[in-house]
Design a protein around this motif. Structure first.
Motif, PDB file in Angstrom:
ATOM      1  N   THR A  32       0.844  -1.191   0.000  1.00  0.00           N
ATOM      2  CA  THR A  32       0.000   0.000   0.000  1.00  0.00           C
ATOM      3  C   THR A  32       0.881   1.243   0.000  1.00  0.00           C
ATOM      4  O   THR A  32       2.070   1.177   0.333  1.00  0.00           O
ATOM      5  CB  THR A  32      -0.905   0.046   1.248  1.00  0.00           C
ATOM      6  N   SER A  81      -4.988   5.416   2.549  1.00  0.00           N
ATOM      7  CA  SER A  81      -5.521   4.492   1.555  1.00  0.00           C
ATOM      8  C   SER A  81      -5.074   3.070   1.833  1.00  0.00           C
ATOM      9  O   SER A  81      -3.941   2.822   2.220  1.00  0.00           O
ATOM     10  CB  SER A  81      -5.018   4.911   0.174  1.00  0.00           C
ATOM     11  N   TYR A  82      -5.974   2.118   1.632  1.00  0.00           N
ATOM     12  CA  TYR A  82      -5.648   0.720   1.785  1.00  0.00           C
ATOM     13  C   TYR A  82      -5.601   0.045   0.422  1.00  0.00           C
ATOM     14  O   TYR A  82      -5.641  -1.163   0.316  1.00  0.00           O
ATOM     15  CB  TYR A  82      -6.663   0.018   2.687  1.00  0.00           C
ATOM     16  N   THR A  83      -5.554   0.827  -0.625  1.00  0.00           N
ATOM     17  CA  THR A  83      -5.450   0.290  -1.962  1.00  0.00           C
ATOM     18  C   THR A  83      -4.094  -0.400  -2.088  1.00  0.00           C
ATOM     19  O   THR A  83      -3.068   0.161  -1.720  1.00  0.00           O
ATOM     20  CB  THR A  83      -5.574   1.399  -3.006  1.00  0.00           C
ATOM     21  N   VAL A  84      -4.094  -1.599  -2.621  1.00  0.00           N
ATOM     22  CA  VAL A  84      -2.872  -2.372  -2.745  1.00  0.00           C
ATOM     23  C   VAL A  84      -2.376  -2.301  -4.179  1.00  0.00           C
ATOM     24  O   VAL A  84      -3.134  -2.507  -5.120  1.00  0.00           O
ATOM     25  CB  VAL A  84      -3.107  -3.852  -2.332  1.00  0.00           C
TER      26      VAL A  84
END
Length: 91
Positions: A32, A81-84
């Motif tokens: 992340t 953000s936890y978007t990987v």
């Protein structure tokens, strides 16, 4: 000012932050922005700028790993953000 190198990919110095980020992005689980920022001491906007630079200068794209844009938090209680992201070689 250093002379421009030959066309193609540049190789980061061994142990450099760039090398560390590339290793994180090549992991099967990806990374992340928060994880990368914590590991390097960079701001989140610097991490995202690094992604753009990879694409432009080295032909490497940081891609969204999870289809929903949300994944498991980097660590419990982590902000941001936890978007990987994970890298894919352009080809």
């Amino acid at each position: 000012m250093p002379a421009p190198g030959p066309a193609g990919q540049r190789k980061p110095r061994e142990g450099a932050k760039q090398q560390q980020v590339l290793a994180m992005l090549r992991r099967p689980e990806g990374a992340t922005v928060v994880q990368i920022a914590e590991a390097t001491g960079w701001q989140a906007h610097t991490v995202r700028g690094f992604f753009a630079g990879l694409k432009r200068r080295q032909g490497i794209a940081a891609r969204l790993l999870s289809g929903s844009g949300r994944s498991v938090p980097a660590r419990k209680g982590a902000k941001g953000s936890y978007t990987v992201y994970r890298i894919t070689e352009a080809g």
